[in-house]
Design an enzyme around this catalytic site. Sequence first.
Site, PDB file in Angstrom:
ATOM      1  N   GLU A   1      -5.317  -8.539   0.302  1.00 18.32           N
ATOM      2  CA  GLU A   1      -5.992  -8.257   1.580  1.00 18.32           C
ATOM      3  C   GLU A   1      -7.465  -7.974   1.322  1.00 18.32           C
ATOM      4  O   GLU A   1      -7.810  -7.294   0.352  1.00 18.32           O
ATOM      5  CB  GLU A   1      -5.427  -7.009   2.276  1.00 18.32           C
ATOM      6  CG  GLU A   1      -4.135  -7.184   2.974  1.00 18.32           C
ATOM      7  CD  GLU A   1      -3.657  -5.889   3.637  1.00 18.32           C
ATOM      8  OE1 GLU A   1      -4.493  -5.062   4.047  1.00 18.32           O
ATOM      9  OE2 GLU A   1      -2.427  -5.735   3.719  1.00 18.32           O
TER      10      GLU A   1
ATOM     11  N   GLU B   1       0.798  -1.230   0.000  1.00 16.94           N
ATOM     12  CA  GLU B   1       0.000   0.000   0.000  1.00 16.94           C
ATOM     13  C   GLU B   1       0.833   1.285   0.000  1.00 16.94           C
ATOM     14  O   GLU B   1       0.727   2.119   0.911  1.00 16.94           O
ATOM     15  CB  GLU B   1      -0.955  -0.001   1.197  1.00 16.94           C
ATOM     16  CG  GLU B   1      -1.935  -1.143   1.156  1.00 16.94           C
ATOM     17  CD  GLU B   1      -2.943  -1.117   2.316  1.00 16.94           C
ATOM     18  OE1 GLU B   1      -2.833  -0.245   3.202  1.00 16.94           O
ATOM     19  OE2 GLU B   1      -3.843  -1.972   2.315  1.00 16.94           O
TER      20      GLU B   1
HETATM   21  O1  IFM Z   1      -4.193  -3.237   8.982  1.00 20.53           O
HETATM   22  C1  IFM Z   1      -4.156  -2.720   7.709  1.00 20.53           C
HETATM   23  C2  IFM Z   1      -2.968  -3.247   6.943  1.00 20.53           C
HETATM   24  O2  IFM Z   1      -1.762  -2.980   7.590  1.00 20.53           O
HETATM   25  C3  IFM Z   1      -2.899  -2.630   5.570  1.00 20.53           C
HETATM   26  N1  IFM Z   1      -4.164  -2.752   4.886  1.00 20.53           N
HETATM   27  C4  IFM Z   1      -5.360  -2.374   5.590  1.00 20.53           C
HETATM   28  C5  IFM Z   1      -5.398  -3.089   6.935  1.00 20.53           C
HETATM   29  C6  IFM Z   1      -6.696  -2.751   7.683  1.00 20.53           C
HETATM   30  O3  IFM Z   1      -6.827  -1.388   7.870  1.00 20.53           O
END
Ligand code: IFM
Length: 465
Positions: A383, A205
């Site tokens: 994710e 990210e």
């Molecule tokens: O916890 C975070 C993660 O570190 C990166 N993506 C989003 C998740 C939830 O907010």
Amino acid sequence: MSSSVIGWFRRIGWFLGGLAALYLVSCVYFQRKHPQPVLGAESTTPFAPDWPKGFLWGTATAAHQVEGGNALNDWARFERLPGKIAHGDTSGVASGHWNKVGEDIALMRDLGANSYRFSIEWSRLEPREGTWDDAAWQHYADEITQLKAAGQEPVVTLLHFTLPAWLADRGGATAPDFPARFGRFAAEAARRLGPQVRWWCTVNEPQVQMFFGYVAGTWPPGVKDNALAVKAFEGLLKAHGAAALALRAGDPDAYIGLASNMIYFEPAHRWNLLEQFVSNTVANGFNWSFYESIRTGRAQFSMPGFPTLDAPAPELKGTIDWVGINYYRRNLVRFAPGAPGMVDISNGPGTLSDAKVEIYPEGLLALLREGWARYHLPIVITENGVADSSGVHRPIYVRQHAYAAKQAIAEGVDLRGFFHWSLMDNFEWAEGYGWRFGLYRMDLKTLARTPAAGSEEFKRLAPAR
Ligand code: IFM
């Protein structure tokens, strides 16, 4: 009426008619380019997933959020500043994962998972610049050995937000030598872990790191400076490039990608061309700039309110084998002349999670379609998950997002895996321990894990062993 006046009326009529036709054609164009995503009716029923052979079905975590005892990075320092983390929390022992590797791998097996995405902590492995901590490297090598023995394919992330303090001291993501230092770290990872690892994820990210760290200023380094934000974006892009080259050189088998956070941006009114245009601009800037820079070999970033970045970076071309998408939410976009950058971004009308973001599984389908149409590379959902302390939403959340993935595959998207965020509750950055994302609920005092709502559904959807 004289004939010249009639002529004028005619011309104005043609002009207005032309404008209306242009408007209509543009609306149809946007509608076709970004149709409203709709999930099949059975998305709420216990459908059979029928994943393709070799599909990765797993959970994801990040070192600083779960390991505990990470004291040498920029986050550990930031957490000690008053008022930075909700409830005054610090990562501290986090989920205690560093000392619970075996126990946590058993949880993955119980969930029916076959893969695990996690990050290795740069500041542990290179606590002082140029000095490797052999014991820490060995710890990760052992963890990977155990994962493989338990049938869990490791997907190793090299950078999940945290930077070693020694690098943060000289500018972190904006330090001129950040890409080279990160490349050297990746080379060491390839040398030490490469024989056991195929799936590599260079950075997690990057746009989120840039926005919270340099625009909102709520994450390290805690500044609000759009020009510096773009510099950080460029640094992260080049760091990805340097890491990918090092991995390719050190691990011939490396299968490389990155995890990009993607929001499903939608114009608040689909018939409003200005909103279509603004929504597209925001989506291109936030969601796709990183990947487009890699595709084109030019470091590019352009968003209202930010200096434009457009510089040659041919070394980026071909540095990914797969596209990672982290998906959590939909946002509606409005043209708002009074707002910063003339854009207003808000939640849609659906249910909100504890994180106050809209739950919208259809958005995942739209982004999978778009990612595939843009790159024709394998895609991994790196994710997806929900902050849900009551457990009311997670079971249906898991089901519907899995359905979006299944539908995308049926449409021809080459989707290779799906990672649920997260295995257990953990340290949620500036939110501290308030948001609960885990398939295992964690007792914050004892660190004991118990199955959370949604874990049964995750299990049910797992590929047959
Ligand atoms: O916890 C975070 C993660 O570190 C990166 N993506 C989003 C998740 C939830 O907010």
